[in-house]
Enzyme design. Sequence first.
Site, PDB file in Angstrom:
ATOM      1  N   TYR A 134      -2.055  -9.285  15.903  1.00 36.93           N
ATOM      2  CA  TYR A 134      -1.880  -8.555  15.066  1.00 36.93           C
ATOM      3  C   TYR A 134      -2.901  -7.343  15.179  1.00 36.93           C
ATOM      4  O   TYR A 134      -2.623  -6.004  15.391  1.00 36.93           O
ATOM      5  CB  TYR A 134      -1.963  -8.864  13.945  1.00 36.93           C
TER       6      TYR A 134
ATOM      7  N   ASN B 284      -1.713 -15.494   2.126  1.00 38.04           N
ATOM      8  CA  ASN B 284      -2.567 -15.902   3.072  1.00 38.04           C
ATOM      9  C   ASN B 284      -4.146 -15.356   2.509  1.00 38.04           C
ATOM     10  O   ASN B 284      -5.199 -16.032   2.807  1.00 38.04           O
ATOM     11  CB  ASN B 284      -2.545 -15.188   4.518  1.00 38.04           C
TER      12      ASN B 284
ATOM     13  N   SER C 111      -6.835  -1.162  10.688  1.00 37.94           N
ATOM     14  CA  SER C 111      -7.503  -2.234   9.689  1.00 37.94           C
ATOM     15  C   SER C 111      -8.958  -2.569  10.224  1.00 37.94           C
ATOM     16  O   SER C 111      -9.262  -2.227  11.625  1.00 37.94           O
ATOM     17  CB  SER C 111      -6.628  -3.360  10.094  1.00 37.94           C
TER      18      SER C 111
ATOM     19  N   LYS D 127      -2.990  -2.928  16.553  1.00 35.02           N
ATOM     20  CA  LYS D 127      -3.737  -1.897  15.614  1.00 35.02           C
ATOM     21  C   LYS D 127      -4.800  -1.149  16.881  1.00 35.02           C
ATOM     22  O   LYS D 127      -4.379   0.195  16.792  1.00 35.02           O
ATOM     23  CB  LYS D 127      -4.462  -2.481  14.598  1.00 35.02           C
TER      24      LYS D 127
ATOM     25  N   ILE E 102       0.765  -1.396   0.022  1.00 37.82           N
ATOM     26  CA  ILE E 102       0.041  -0.013   0.042  1.00 37.82           C
ATOM     27  C   ILE E 102       0.995   1.267  -0.149  1.00 37.82           C
ATOM     28  O   ILE E 102       0.537   2.315  -0.531  1.00 37.82           O
ATOM     29  CB  ILE E 102      -0.881  -0.013   1.280  1.00 37.82           C
TER      30      ILE E 102
HETATM   31  P1  NAD Z   1       3.639  -4.585   3.527  1.00 43.59           P
HETATM   32  O1  NAD Z   1       4.114  -5.586   4.345  1.00 43.59           O
HETATM   33  O2  NAD Z   1       3.553  -4.724   2.140  1.00 43.59           O
HETATM   34  O3  NAD Z   1       4.205  -3.377   3.834  1.00 43.59           O
HETATM   35  C1  NAD Z   1       4.625  -2.975   5.164  1.00 43.59           C
HETATM   36  C2  NAD Z   1       6.040  -2.466   5.201  1.00 43.59           C
HETATM   37  O4  NAD Z   1       6.754  -1.987   6.239  1.00 43.59           O
HETATM   38  C3  NAD Z   1       6.941  -3.334   4.395  1.00 43.59           C
HETATM   39  O5  NAD Z   1       7.416  -2.831   3.180  1.00 43.59           O
HETATM   40  C4  NAD Z   1       8.014  -3.855   5.446  1.00 43.59           C
HETATM   41  O6  NAD Z   1       9.119  -4.333   4.946  1.00 43.59           O
HETATM   42  C5  NAD Z   1       7.888  -2.473   6.131  1.00 43.59           C
HETATM   43  N1  NAD Z   1       8.259  -2.803   7.763  1.00 43.59           N
HETATM   44  C6  NAD Z   1       7.870  -3.698   8.503  1.00 43.59           C
HETATM   45  N2  NAD Z   1       8.443  -3.611   9.939  1.00 43.59           N
HETATM   46  C7  NAD Z   1       9.313  -2.555   9.670  1.00 43.59           C
HETATM   47  C8  NAD Z   1      10.152  -1.956  10.575  1.00 43.59           C
HETATM   48  N3  NAD Z   1      10.160  -2.358  11.927  1.00 43.59           N
HETATM   49  N4  NAD Z   1      10.919  -0.874  10.168  1.00 43.59           N
HETATM   50  C9  NAD Z   1      10.791  -0.499   8.912  1.00 43.59           C
HETATM   51  N5  NAD Z   1       9.873  -0.837   8.009  1.00 43.59           N
HETATM   52  C10 NAD Z   1       9.171  -1.921   8.410  1.00 43.59           C
HETATM   53  O7  NAD Z   1       1.753  -4.231   3.717  1.00 43.59           O
HETATM   54  P2  NAD Z   1       0.878  -3.475   3.491  1.00 43.59           P
HETATM   55  O8  NAD Z   1      -0.212  -4.492   2.930  1.00 43.59           O
HETATM   56  O9  NAD Z   1       1.562  -2.412   2.418  1.00 43.59           O
HETATM   57  O10 NAD Z   1       0.077  -2.859   4.708  1.00 43.59           O
HETATM   58  C11 NAD Z   1       0.672  -1.613   5.075  1.00 43.59           C
HETATM   59  C12 NAD Z   1      -0.003  -1.328   6.373  1.00 43.59           C
HETATM   60  O11 NAD Z   1      -1.410  -1.274   6.239  1.00 43.59           O
HETATM   61  C13 NAD Z   1       0.301  -2.103   7.393  1.00 43.59           C
HETATM   62  O12 NAD Z   1       0.247  -1.412   8.828  1.00 43.59           O
HETATM   63  C14 NAD Z   1      -0.706  -3.277   7.584  1.00 43.59           C
HETATM   64  O13 NAD Z   1      -0.982  -3.656   8.823  1.00 43.59           O
HETATM   65  C15 NAD Z   1      -1.882  -2.377   7.267  1.00 43.59           C
HETATM   66  N6  NAD Z   1      -3.092  -2.998   6.718  1.00 43.59           N
HETATM   67  C16 NAD Z   1      -2.846  -3.918   5.585  1.00 43.59           C
HETATM   68  C17 NAD Z   1      -4.135  -4.359   5.095  1.00 43.59           C
HETATM   69  C18 NAD Z   1      -3.895  -5.411   3.868  1.00 43.59           C
HETATM   70  O14 NAD Z   1      -4.659  -6.370   3.722  1.00 43.59           O
HETATM   71  N7  NAD Z   1      -2.758  -5.317   3.165  1.00 43.59           N
HETATM   72  C19 NAD Z   1      -5.384  -4.287   5.616  1.00 43.59           C
HETATM   73  C20 NAD Z   1      -5.595  -3.406   6.897  1.00 43.59           C
HETATM   74  C21 NAD Z   1      -4.629  -2.691   7.295  1.00 43.59           C
HETATM   75  C1  UD1 Z   2      -7.401 -10.594   6.020  1.00 47.65           C
HETATM   76  C2  UD1 Z   2      -6.776 -10.423   7.419  1.00 47.65           C
HETATM   77  C3  UD1 Z   2      -7.308  -9.577   8.227  1.00 47.65           C
HETATM   78  C4  UD1 Z   2      -7.584  -8.098   7.774  1.00 47.65           C
HETATM   79  C5  UD1 Z   2      -8.143  -8.141   6.335  1.00 47.65           C
HETATM   80  C6  UD1 Z   2      -8.241  -6.884   5.607  1.00 47.65           C
HETATM   81  C7  UD1 Z   2      -5.962 -12.749   7.556  1.00 47.65           C
HETATM   82  C8  UD1 Z   2      -6.150 -14.279   8.449  1.00 47.65           C
HETATM   83  N1  UD1 Z   2      -6.911 -11.738   8.117  1.00 47.65           N
HETATM   84  O1  UD1 Z   2      -8.981 -11.098   6.473  1.00 47.65           O
HETATM   85  O2  UD1 Z   2      -6.682  -9.352   9.520  1.00 47.65           O
HETATM   86  O3  UD1 Z   2      -8.318  -7.118   8.367  1.00 47.65           O
HETATM   87  O4  UD1 Z   2      -7.683  -9.293   5.527  1.00 47.65           O
HETATM   88  O5  UD1 Z   2      -7.229  -6.602   4.903  1.00 47.65           O
HETATM   89  O6  UD1 Z   2      -4.889 -12.432   7.014  1.00 47.65           O
HETATM   90  N2  UD1 Z   2     -10.387 -17.426   1.430  1.00 47.65           N
HETATM   91  C9  UD1 Z   2     -10.569 -18.407   0.734  1.00 47.65           C
HETATM   92  N3  UD1 Z   2      -9.380 -19.183   0.338  1.00 47.65           N
HETATM   93  C10 UD1 Z   2      -8.136 -18.465   0.457  1.00 47.65           C
HETATM   94  C11 UD1 Z   2      -8.021 -17.229   0.999  1.00 47.65           C
HETATM   95  C12 UD1 Z   2      -9.064 -16.642   1.649  1.00 47.65           C
HETATM   96  O7  UD1 Z   2     -11.566 -18.891   0.629  1.00 47.65           O
HETATM   97  O8  UD1 Z   2      -7.166 -19.382   0.260  1.00 47.65           O
HETATM   98  C13 UD1 Z   2     -11.520 -16.417   1.905  1.00 47.65           C
HETATM   99  C14 UD1 Z   2     -11.770 -16.207   3.437  1.00 47.65           C
HETATM  100  O9  UD1 Z   2     -12.176 -17.317   4.163  1.00 47.65           O
HETATM  101  C15 UD1 Z   2     -12.608 -15.006   3.181  1.00 47.65           C
HETATM  102  C16 UD1 Z   2     -12.167 -14.236   2.027  1.00 47.65           C
HETATM  103  O10 UD1 Z   2     -11.499 -15.294   0.987  1.00 47.65           O
HETATM  104  O11 UD1 Z   2     -13.745 -15.617   3.185  1.00 47.65           O
HETATM  105  C17 UD1 Z   2     -11.291 -13.245   2.102  1.00 47.65           C
HETATM  106  O12 UD1 Z   2      -9.948 -13.711   2.870  1.00 47.65           O
HETATM  107  P1  UD1 Z   2      -8.671 -12.722   2.935  1.00 47.65           P
HETATM  108  O13 UD1 Z   2      -8.044 -12.222   1.694  1.00 47.65           O
HETATM  109  O14 UD1 Z   2      -7.750 -13.602   3.841  1.00 47.65           O
HETATM  110  O15 UD1 Z   2      -9.271 -11.572   3.975  1.00 47.65           O
HETATM  111  P2  UD1 Z   2     -10.013 -11.539   5.341  1.00 47.65           P
HETATM  112  O16 UD1 Z   2     -10.437 -12.829   5.799  1.00 47.65           O
HETATM  113  O17 UD1 Z   2     -10.757 -10.338   5.285  1.00 47.65           O
END
Ligand code: NAD
Ligand code: UD1
Length: 352
Positions: A150, A199, A126, A154, A14
Site C-alpha cells: 500500500y 483496522n 499518506s 503511494k 475523506i
Molecule cells: P475510502 O476507502 O473511504 O475512500 C476511497 C474511495 O475510493 C472509496 O469510496 C472506494 O470505493 C473508491 N475506490 C477505490 N478503488 C477505486 C477504483 N478503482 N475506481 C473508483 N473508485 C475506487 O478511503 P479514505 O479514508 O477516504 O481515503 C481516501 C484516500 O486517502 C485514499 O487514497 C487513501 O489511501 C488515502 N489516505 C487515507 C488515510 C486514512 O487513514 N483514511 C490516510 C492516508 C491516506
Molecule cells: C494507519 C495505517 C497507515 C496510515 C495511518 C494514517 C494500518 C495498519 N496502518 O496506521 O498505513 O498511514 O493509519 O492514516 O492501517 N491501535 C490499537 N488497537 C487497535 C487499533 C490500533 O492499540 O485496535 C493502536 C496502534 O497500535 C497505533 C494507534 O492505535 O498505535 C493508531 O493505529 P491506527 O489507527 O491503525 O493508525 P496507524 O498505526 O497510524
Amino acid sequence: MDKTVLVTGGAGYIGSHTAVALLERGHRVVIADNLANSSAEAVVTVRRLTGREVAFHQIDLTDEDALDEVFAEHPIESVIHFAGLKAVGESVTAPLAYYRANLISTLNLLNRMQHRDVRKLVFSSSATVYGDPEQLPITESARTGATNPYGRTKLMIEEICRDLAASDPRWRISLLRYFNPVGAHPSGEMGEDPLGVPNNLVPYVMQVAVGRRDRMRVFGADWDTPDGSGVRDYIHVLDLAEGHLAALEHLESGCEVFNLGTGRGASVFEVIKTTENVSGRSIPFEVVGRRDGDIATSLADPSKANEALEWRADRNLEVMLRDAWNWQSRHPNGYADKVGDDVDVPTPTPPD
Ligand code: NAD
Ligand code: UD1
C-alpha cells in the site's frame, strides 16, 4: 468561485467530507467512485447536507474509457484524487490487487487529464511513506521508505507525479501526506464507515462505545512514549477537507508535497479516555502484543502547509472524538442505517 472539480473516490470517507467543503465554497463537484469501499448513501448525504446537485458516476478508474466519458460530459477544471485501496494488511496478502487498483487507476486518470488538457491535481498520499521516522516531528524532507505494498503505491504515484510535472510546466500538482484522519461531519450524518472489522483505532473504539464490539485491544503498552502506548497525530476530517481546498487554491506550476497534520500527538490511552468522556460509555480494553509493522510515534511538522497553503488544523482531539461519536451513536451500523431514506442516486445532468 464556480469551478468543476472531479473528486475520485468522492463517496469514501475523506472524499465525501471534501465534496461537502468544495460545494460549500461554491465549486461544482463531479464524483467518480466504484463503491468498492463505500456506499451510494454517502453521495445522497453530500447532496442533502449542501442542498446542491452533485453528478455521480459509478465507474472503476481502471476502466479508462469510462473515465474519459466523465471528462467528456463535464467541464472539469481540476481533480482531487482519493480513489484507491487503503488497507495495509490486505495489501500484503493481495499486492497485485493493490498495484492494479492504485497504480492503473492513477495512470488512467493522469493520461485522461493530459488528453483533456486538465493539469491541476491534488493527490491523497499518506504519512505511511515515512515508514519508521528517524526524527520527530516529521518534515517533508524526511527519508521515505514504505514497508508494505500500500505504502509503495503511494511512493510510486508520488514519483510518477514528479516526473509528469518535470515534463511539462503546465502541470500543477499537490501531494498531500495525511497523518491520521478521524472524526466526522458535525451534523452526525456523515462519517467513517469501514467494512468489516476496523483496522484503525478510532473506528474500533467507536464500535466498542456503541456496543458493536466487546473490548479494545491495545497493541503494546511498552513503547517508548509517555504512557507506553502508541502516539499518533490525529487530524479532524474537516480540517483535512479544508486542507484540500487550500491546496487546490494554492496550486502552482510543478509538484509540491505537504504534510497535513496538527503537530500534536495523542496516545492510545488518551483516545480511549477521551472517548469515554465524550460518549459517557466505558471502554473495556486489554493490553496485547505489538501489531506487526507498528511504530511508537508518528507526528507531523505541518509548518510548510501552514505557511504555503495558509491552512492550519485547529480542531482538537475532543472535537474529533465528539463528532465521531455523534456519527456512530446516530448510525451504529454506518450508512446501512440510512439506506431507505433515499436510495435512488440518479446521475443528474449538470447545469453547465
Ligand atoms: P475510502 O476507502 O473511504 O475512500 C476511497 C474511495 O475510493 C472509496 O469510496 C472506494 O470505493 C473508491 N475506490 C477505490 N478503488 C477505486 C477504483 N478503482 N475506481 C473508483 N473508485 C475506487 O478511503 P479514505 O479514508 O477516504 O481515503 C481516501 C484516500 O486517502 C485514499 O487514497 C487513501 O489511501 C488515502 N489516505 C487515507 C488515510 C486514512 O487513514 N483514511 C490516510 C492516508 C491516506
Ligand atoms: C494507519 C495505517 C497507515 C496510515 C495511518 C494514517 C494500518 C495498519 N496502518 O496506521 O498505513 O498511514 O493509519 O492514516 O492501517 N491501535 C490499537 N488497537 C487497535 C487499533 C490500533 O492499540 O485496535 C493502536 C496502534 O497500535 C497505533 C494507534 O492505535 O498505535 C493508531 O493505529 P491506527 O489507527 O491503525 O493508525 P496507524 O498505526 O497510524
